[in-house]
Design a protein around this motif. Structure first.
Motif, PDB file in Angstrom:
ATOM      1  N   PRO A   1       0.843  -1.202   0.000  1.00 53.91           N
ATOM      2  CA  PRO A   1       0.000   0.000   0.000  1.00 53.91           C
ATOM      3  C   PRO A   1       0.871   1.242   0.000  1.00 53.91           C
ATOM      4  O   PRO A   1       1.930   1.275   0.628  1.00 53.91           O
ATOM      5  N   ARG A   2       0.422   2.230  -0.721  1.00 60.55           N
ATOM      6  CA  ARG A   2       1.208   3.447  -0.875  1.00 60.55           C
ATOM      7  C   ARG A   2       1.203   4.239   0.426  1.00 60.55           C
ATOM      8  O   ARG A   2       0.151   4.587   0.967  1.00 60.55           O
ATOM      9  N   THR A   3       2.399   4.521   0.900  1.00 63.36           N
ATOM     10  CA  THR A   3       2.542   5.347   2.092  1.00 63.36           C
ATOM     11  C   THR A   3       2.962   6.740   1.652  1.00 63.36           C
ATOM     12  O   THR A   3       3.704   6.893   0.689  1.00 63.36           O
TER      13      THR A   3
ATOM     14  N   GLU B   1      -1.207  21.251 -11.546  1.00 64.58           N
ATOM     15  CA  GLU B   1      -1.128  19.818 -11.842  1.00 64.58           C
ATOM     16  C   GLU B   1      -1.103  18.996 -10.556  1.00 64.58           C
ATOM     17  O   GLU B   1      -1.819  18.000 -10.430  1.00 64.58           O
ATOM     18  N   VAL B   2      -0.319  19.422  -9.587  1.00 62.04           N
ATOM     19  CA  VAL B   2      -0.235  18.715  -8.307  1.00 62.04           C
ATOM     20  C   VAL B   2      -1.572  18.790  -7.572  1.00 62.04           C
ATOM     21  O   VAL B   2      -2.035  17.800  -6.999  1.00 62.04           O
ATOM     22  N   GLN B   3      -2.215  19.944  -7.608  1.00 64.37           N
ATOM     23  CA  GLN B   3      -3.503  20.102  -6.939  1.00 64.37           C
ATOM     24  C   GLN B   3      -4.560  19.204  -7.576  1.00 64.37           C
ATOM     25  O   GLN B   3      -5.330  18.553  -6.876  1.00 64.37           O
ATOM     26  N   SER B   4      -4.593  19.140  -8.901  1.00 68.79           N
ATOM     27  CA  SER B   4      -5.596  18.290  -9.549  1.00 68.79           C
ATOM     28  C   SER B   4      -5.319  16.811  -9.277  1.00 68.79           C
ATOM     29  O   SER B   4      -6.252  16.024  -9.116  1.00 68.79           O
ATOM     30  N   LYS B   5      -4.037  16.444  -9.171  1.00 66.41           N
ATOM     31  CA  LYS B   5      -3.694  15.055  -8.851  1.00 66.41           C
ATOM     32  C   LYS B   5      -4.147  14.709  -7.435  1.00 66.41           C
ATOM     33  O   LYS B   5      -4.700  13.642  -7.186  1.00 66.41           O
ATOM     34  N   ARG B   6      -3.943  15.621  -6.499  1.00 67.27           N
ATOM     35  CA  ARG B   6      -4.383  15.385  -5.116  1.00 67.27           C
ATOM     36  C   ARG B   6      -5.904  15.301  -5.021  1.00 67.27           C
ATOM     37  O   ARG B   6      -6.437  14.484  -4.284  1.00 67.27           O
ATOM     38  N   GLU B   7      -6.584  16.165  -5.745  1.00 66.77           N
ATOM     39  CA  GLU B   7      -8.044  16.110  -5.737  1.00 66.77           C
ATOM     40  C   GLU B   7      -8.547  14.797  -6.305  1.00 66.77           C
ATOM     41  O   GLU B   7      -9.514  14.221  -5.802  1.00 66.77           O
ATOM     42  N   ALA B   8      -7.883  14.291  -7.349  1.00 65.65           N
ATOM     43  CA  ALA B   8      -8.276  13.010  -7.931  1.00 65.65           C
ATOM     44  C   ALA B   8      -8.027  11.868  -6.948  1.00 65.65           C
ATOM     45  O   ALA B   8      -8.839  10.948  -6.832  1.00 65.65           O
ATOM     46  N   GLU B   9      -6.904  11.929  -6.218  1.00 68.50           N
ATOM     47  CA  GLU B   9      -6.616  10.896  -5.221  1.00 68.50           C
ATOM     48  C   GLU B   9      -7.637  10.937  -4.091  1.00 68.50           C
ATOM     49  O   GLU B   9      -8.087   9.899  -3.616  1.00 68.50           O
ATOM     50  N   GLU B  10      -8.000  12.138  -3.652  1.00 69.81           N
ATOM     51  CA  GLU B  10      -8.998  12.259  -2.585  1.00 69.81           C
ATOM     52  C   GLU B  10     -10.355  11.753  -3.054  1.00 69.81           C
ATOM     53  O   GLU B  10     -11.072  11.095  -2.307  1.00 69.81           O
ATOM     54  N   ALA B  11     -10.698  12.038  -4.291  1.00 69.27           N
ATOM     55  CA  ALA B  11     -11.974  11.559  -4.830  1.00 69.27           C
ATOM     56  C   ALA B  11     -11.970  10.039  -4.942  1.00 69.27           C
ATOM     57  O   ALA B  11     -12.972   9.382  -4.660  1.00 69.27           O
ATOM     58  N   ALA B  12     -10.815   9.473  -5.320  1.00 63.97           N
ATOM     59  CA  ALA B  12     -10.718   8.013  -5.421  1.00 63.97           C
ATOM     60  C   ALA B  12     -10.824   7.372  -4.041  1.00 63.97           C
ATOM     61  O   ALA B  12     -11.433   6.314  -3.885  1.00 63.97           O
ATOM     62  N   GLU B  13     -10.238   8.024  -3.029  1.00 61.31           N
ATOM     63  CA  GLU B  13     -10.336   7.499  -1.665  1.00 61.31           C
ATOM     64  C   GLU B  13     -11.772   7.575  -1.152  1.00 61.31           C
ATOM     65  O   GLU B  13     -12.237   6.691  -0.452  1.00 61.31           O
ATOM     66  N   ASP B  14     -12.481   8.640  -1.509  1.00 57.91           N
ATOM     67  CA  ASP B  14     -13.868   8.789  -1.080  1.00 57.91           C
ATOM     68  C   ASP B  14     -14.771   7.772  -1.753  1.00 57.91           C
ATOM     69  O   ASP B  14     -15.729   7.290  -1.155  1.00 57.91           O
ATOM     70  N   ASP B  15     -14.461   7.456  -3.019  1.00 56.45           N
ATOM     71  CA  ASP B  15     -15.276   6.503  -3.769  1.00 56.45           C
ATOM     72  C   ASP B  15     -14.942   5.052  -3.449  1.00 56.45           C
ATOM     73  O   ASP B  15     -15.713   4.164  -3.773  1.00 56.45           O
ATOM     74  N   ALA B  16     -13.775   4.828  -2.840  1.00 57.75           N
ATOM     75  CA  ALA B  16     -13.355   3.456  -2.565  1.00 57.75           C
ATOM     76  C   ALA B  16     -14.287   2.805  -1.538  1.00 57.75           C
ATOM     77  O   ALA B  16     -14.704   3.450  -0.568  1.00 57.75           O
ATOM     78  N   PRO B  17     -14.626   1.536  -1.753  1.00 58.40           N
ATOM     79  CA  PRO B  17     -15.483   0.852  -0.772  1.00 58.40           C
ATOM     80  C   PRO B  17     -14.731   0.633   0.523  1.00 58.40           C
ATOM     81  O   PRO B  17     -13.533   0.370   0.538  1.00 58.40           O
TER      82      PRO B  17
END
Length: 111
Positions: free
Chosen positions: A28-30, A93-109
């Motif tokens: 898992p990514r730390t 670019e960094v901000q959009s990448k972080r937002e995408a990661e946060e959205a993926a974490e929120d969507d993760a079961p």
């Protein structure tokens, strides 16, 4: 038909394969504690590169046309503007990448 011995061998093989997959599964990514410093250095380098390229172009054109400080000063400011624009693009670019990661974490079961 299959022998019970073959079924046992297949189960053992399946268990070994699962064990190897688990062993070689990506960790898992730390969060990297150096990532903020790397980002800061990237932005500093982009700014300095813009200034350096502007200085070099201005100095070269001044030497070519004989207008000693005039073009160098103009191109230094243009290089500064280009460096700042590149820094802003990197930050976006960094901000959009972080937002995408946060959205993926929120969507993760969760489970």
């Amino acid at each position: 038909m299959t022998d019970p011995e073959d079924a046992d061998r297949l189960k053992a093989l399946s268990a070994r394969i699962d064990a190897m997959k688990e062993e070689h599964a990506p960790k898992p990514r730390t969060p990297d504690h150096h990532s903020q410093a790397q980002l800061a250095w990237r932005m500093v380098i982009e700014l300095v590169a813009g200034l350096g390229i502007g200085f070099g172009m201005g100095y070269g054109l001044d030497a070519l046309f004989g207008t000693t400080p005039f073009l160098m000063i103009i191109f230094i400011f243009l290089g500064l503007a280009a460096g700042i624009k590149t820094m802003m693009r990197s930050a976006q670019e960094v901000q959009s990448k972080r937002e995408a990661e946060e959205a993926a974490e929120d969507d993760a079961p969760r489970g």
